[in-house]
Write an enzyme that holds these catalytic residues in place. Structure first.
Site, PDB file in Angstrom:
ATOM      1  N   SER A  46       4.771  -3.904  -5.690  1.00  0.00           N
ATOM      2  CA  SER A  46       3.312  -3.817  -5.765  1.00  0.00           C
ATOM      3  C   SER A  46       2.714  -2.995  -4.635  1.00  0.00           C
ATOM      4  O   SER A  46       1.759  -2.247  -4.842  1.00  0.00           O
ATOM      5  CB  SER A  46       2.692  -5.213  -5.800  1.00  0.00           C
ATOM      6  OG  SER A  46       3.077  -5.966  -4.665  1.00  0.00           O
ATOM      7  N   GLU A  47       3.239  -3.129  -3.402  1.00  0.00           N
ATOM      8  CA  GLU A  47       2.779  -2.284  -2.302  1.00  0.00           C
ATOM      9  C   GLU A  47       3.932  -1.935  -1.380  1.00  0.00           C
ATOM     10  O   GLU A  47       4.863  -2.733  -1.195  1.00  0.00           O
ATOM     11  CB  GLU A  47       1.690  -2.969  -1.463  1.00  0.00           C
ATOM     12  CG  GLU A  47       0.280  -2.816  -2.004  1.00  0.00           C
ATOM     13  CD  GLU A  47      -0.194  -4.007  -2.770  1.00  0.00           C
ATOM     14  OE1 GLU A  47      -1.361  -4.015  -3.204  1.00  0.00           O
ATOM     15  OE2 GLU A  47       0.601  -4.945  -2.962  1.00  0.00           O
ATOM     16  N   THR A  48       3.838  -0.754  -0.798  1.00  0.00           N
ATOM     17  CA  THR A  48       4.758  -0.321   0.258  1.00  0.00           C
ATOM     18  C   THR A  48       3.926   0.037   1.481  1.00  0.00           C
ATOM     19  O   THR A  48       2.925   0.752   1.371  1.00  0.00           O
ATOM     20  CB  THR A  48       5.591   0.891  -0.191  1.00  0.00           C
ATOM     21  OG1 THR A  48       6.413   0.499  -1.303  1.00  0.00           O
ATOM     22  CG2 THR A  48       6.491   1.382   0.933  1.00  0.00           C
ATOM     23  N   GLU A 219       0.710 -10.399  -9.441  1.00  0.00           N
ATOM     24  CA  GLU A 219       1.346 -10.365  -8.127  1.00  0.00           C
ATOM     25  C   GLU A 219       1.683 -11.781  -7.688  1.00  0.00           C
ATOM     26  O   GLU A 219       0.906 -12.716  -7.901  1.00  0.00           O
ATOM     27  CB  GLU A 219       0.410  -9.704  -7.108  1.00  0.00           C
ATOM     28  CG  GLU A 219       1.078  -9.353  -5.809  1.00  0.00           C
ATOM     29  CD  GLU A 219       0.271  -8.326  -5.028  1.00  0.00           C
ATOM     30  OE1 GLU A 219       0.896  -7.455  -4.395  1.00  0.00           O
ATOM     31  OE2 GLU A 219      -0.972  -8.396  -5.028  1.00  0.00           O
TER      32      GLU A 219
END
Length: 286
Positions: A46-48, A219
């Site tokens: 979902s995020e880096t 998420e």
């Protein structure tokens, strides 16, 4: 060609399991935004988070979903600072991170947890149950009967806080296309849906988060949304500490701890924390 290592960390994990996977790239100063976006898309979580040097704080962090850059990400922040300590690059202690929502404090604690400060809450638009409930596949009256507002709140990112009765959370039938259109129209990141537990339960509330407009259908742990929810519960119930469970519907249960500091009746500090655990390392060439 240069090799970039991406560490995958379980943020807000429970005894090393579950949590929300975040990518972390250290020493990212030489990467362009286009390269960061390509890496985030290839990683697919979902995020880096990309960690660089800063002249305003100890580190500068930027955050990319598979499709866009976002101004802040709680679980990727936790992952980055947990990893820096895990790799013995920083000792226990207090740090500051420069982000697009400002310079924020981060504490790396002796219990292997990370506690992050977030922006003070910004209270935004309230929405009707009749408007929101169809996108979740539930009767609007189930929300109305709770007597709590549906409201957009931001402690870094704008999420819509949506209360549902206990037992309804696992029964949602989510219209991701409708949520995407709604979030784009109202300039918010996603829906944070929660059901309150009884006071004797270990978790204050169970949560689900849907952010398809930024490439995240659901998420398993969202730090920024948890900070916003903690502020929401403080406004309506006066609570200053809360522990949230998220990710159960994805078989990735996460534990998110929040604490607020109130001085002279004014909220002055929002903190969100949890544990991290290593998952794996991926390498890419650019």
């Amino acid at each position: 060609m240069a090799q970039v290592d991406v560490y995958l960390v379980r943020a807000f994990s429970i005894s090393g399991q579950g949590g929300n996977l975040a990518g972390v790239v250290l020493q990212a100063d030489a990467l362009t935004d286009q390269q960061k976006q390509a890496i985030a898309k290839a990683v697919g979580v979902s995020e880096t988070a990309f960690v660089s040097q800063s002249d305003k704080a100890d580190f500068q962090l930027s955050f990319f979903t598979p499709t866009v850059e976002v101004d802040f990400c709680g679980h990727a922040t936790l992952s980055a600072f947990w990893l820096l300590h895990h790799l013995q690059k920083i000792p226990l202690g207090n740090y500051q991170q420069e982000t697009k929502v400002g310079v924020l404090d981060v504490e790396v604690a002796s219990n292997c947890g990370v506690l992050m400060s977030q922006s003070l809450p910004v209270w935004l638009t309230e929405f009707s149950a009749e408007e929101i409930a169809p996108m979740l596949g539930i009767d609007p009256q189930l929300i109305v009967q709770l007597g709590l507002p549906i409201q957009a709140v931001s402690t870094g990112l704008v999420d819509v806080m949506i209360p549902v009765p206990y037992g309804a959370l696992d029964c949602l039938v989510v219209d991701l296309e409708a949520i995407t259109r709604f979030c784009q129209q109202h300039q918010c990141v996603g829906f944070h849906v929660f059901e309150m537990n009884s006071p004797d339960e270990p978790y204050t509330a169970n949560c689900r988060n849907f952010a398809p407009a930024v490439g995240i259908p659901e998420e398993s742990a969202t730090g920024s949304s948890s900070g916003a929810l903690a502020c929401y519960l403080n406004r309506h119930f006066g609570s200053q500490q809360a522990v949230f469970e998220q990710g159960r519907a994805m078989n990735m249960s996460s534990r998110i701890v929040t604490q607020l500091r109130v001085e002279s009746g004014e909220l002055v500090c929002v903190q969100v924390g949890g544990e991290g655990a290593m998952y794996k390392v991926m390498s890419f060439e650019f």
